[in-house]
Scaffold this active site. Structure first.
Site, mmCIF file in Angstrom:
data_model
loop_
_atom_site.group_PDB
_atom_site.id
_atom_site.type_symbol
_atom_site.label_atom_id
_atom_site.label_comp_id
_atom_site.label_asym_id
_atom_site.label_seq_id
_atom_site.Cartn_x
_atom_site.Cartn_y
_atom_site.Cartn_z
ATOM 1 N N LYS A 120 57.843 74.170 54.575
ATOM 2 C CA LYS A 120 58.283 72.783 54.372
ATOM 3 C C LYS A 120 57.283 72.006 53.529
ATOM 4 C CE LYS A 120 62.070 72.082 57.113
ATOM 5 N NZ LYS A 120 62.495 71.727 58.437
ATOM 6 N N LYS A 200 67.368 82.342 53.547
ATOM 7 C CA LYS A 200 68.149 81.912 54.703
ATOM 8 C C LYS A 200 69.095 80.772 54.319
ATOM 9 C CE LYS A 200 66.443 79.108 57.541
ATOM 10 N NZ LYS A 200 66.029 78.130 58.519
ATOM 11 N N LYS A 203 70.815 73.875 54.190
ATOM 12 C CA LYS A 203 71.433 72.780 53.428
ATOM 13 C C LYS A 203 70.559 72.396 52.223
ATOM 14 C CE LYS A 203 74.669 69.522 53.710
ATOM 15 N NZ LYS A 203 76.064 69.633 54.004
#
Ligand code: TYM
Length: 339
Positions: A120, A200, A203
């Site tokens: 992230k 993976k 969104k």
């Protein structure tokens, strides 16, 4: 022997309201939640983890709507609010309170090892905030505040669960054995890849099939989805073990169909086009009733808020019970003194 009814093991899980849910969330976790609730062997709580969603840039107005959309998706997918507790994380401030207390028993080194933090912070280089780093402590608090022991998730959350157990052990060792060590419970499809076949499904990577996509959109995305790269032409033998289309089939097609696809793909008798067309039919058959229920419930904001309000009350009661023990054990506050 006690004639008290045995307490059912408690489940806690949650999802971030960062845009509509996708079929990775559904097949990887939500569908499993519905099955677990319907089996009736657990007491179950499911939250919409809005306080986690603020660790990346977001628009407050949009977040408000996304929280409600997530609740609609939970219920439309089959979670029955009569059989489980559905609530919004920030409606129960005991989660963030416990997260702060747990941060005092969590070594920085443990947080540094979290792969999701590394991913992230690479994805959001312009905003690597402290919340993104301490995020797993809040997740541990979400679970431990209910003393839940079963956490149904996809495989990307397993490392966070290991840390949650470590935090529980450290707390129990330093203060008093208040927390059980929760375990992840993986679904039959713990990792659904994106339609690009590279990473993976997610969104933010723009490679998702969304739970509420129209049948046409589902068809278009599946048609262009990545399969076994060695299966180039009709008649070529393929390897279903490395094909994401096959993984999704395993979740939505009948065992007989799955067996036949496996055999015919390997022999070359089944082409990718036919295999994908069958997947569209089966996936849309599964998603149709979810879309219908979501459309009806989405128009009934009052009902959704009522469900979340009941959930808040129930969750707060349980969380506050734990927090009274935690504050007392840690020597915090005065609210627990006998008057
Ligand atoms: P989140 O919001 O990213 O995902 C929600 C759930 O969906 C699963 N999932 C997937 N499963 C299979 N394939 C995929 N492509 C896929 N993408 C997502 C996730 O594993 C997860 O189970 N940190 C958590 C939310 C959270 C939480 C908690 C979960 C906060 N507190 C307490 C359990 C208990 C997260 O970001 O999930």
């Amino acid at each position: 022997m006690s004639d008290q009814p045995k307490q059912k093991p408690r489940i806690l899980s949650g999802m971030q309201p960062t845009g509509g849910l996708h079929i990775g969330n559904y097949l990887g976790a939500l569908k499993n939640w519905v099955n677990l609730v319907n089996a009736g062997e657990h007491e179950a709580l499911f939250c919409i983890v809005d306080a986690h969603a603020i660790t990346i840039d977001y628009d407050p107005q949009q977040l408000k709507q996304r929280i409600l959309d997530a609740a609609v998706s939970y219920i439309a997918a089959g979670l029955d609010p009569e059989k489980c507790t559905i609530f919004v994380q920030s409606d129960v401030p005991q989660h963030t309170e416990l997260a702060w207390y747990l941060s005092a028993v969590t070594p920085m080194g443990d947080l540094n090892r979290m792969t999701q933090f590394k991913e992230k912070s690479d994805e959001h280089k312009e905003n690597v905030n402290a919340g993104l780093f301490t995020y797993p402590i809040l997740m541990a608090a979400d679970i431990l505040v209910y003393r839940a022991t079963v956490v149904p998730v996809g495989d990307d959350q397993v490392q966070h669960l290991e840390l949650t157990r470590e935090i529980a052990r450290r707390f129990n060792h330093r203060f008093k054995a208040l927390f059980p060590e929760p375990k992840p419970l993986l679904s039959a499809a713990p990792r659904i890849m994106g339609v690009d076949g590279k990473t993976k499904m997610s969104k933010s990577r723009g490679n998702s099939i969304d739970l509420l996509d129209t049948p046409k959109a589902v068809e278009k995305k599946i048609k262009s989805a990545f399969t076994d790269p060695n299966k180039l032409r009709q008649g070529d033998a393929g390897n279903p073990d490395i094909c994401n289309i096959f993984t999704i089939h395993k979740s939505v097609s009948s065992p007989a169909e799955v067996e036949q696809i496996d055999r015919d793909c390997r022999s070359g008798a089944l082409g990718c086009g036919t295999c994908k067309a069958l997947l569209c039919t089966n996936l849309n058959r599964e998603l149709d009733p979810i879309r219908e229920r979501a459309a009806a419930l989405g128009a009934d904001r009052k009902r959704v808020l009522e469900i979340l309000d009941n959930g808040r009350e129930q969750a707060t009661r349980l969380a506050e019970r734990t927090m009274r023990d935690v504050r007392k054990t840690m020597g915090l506050g005065t609210g627990h003194y006998k008057k």
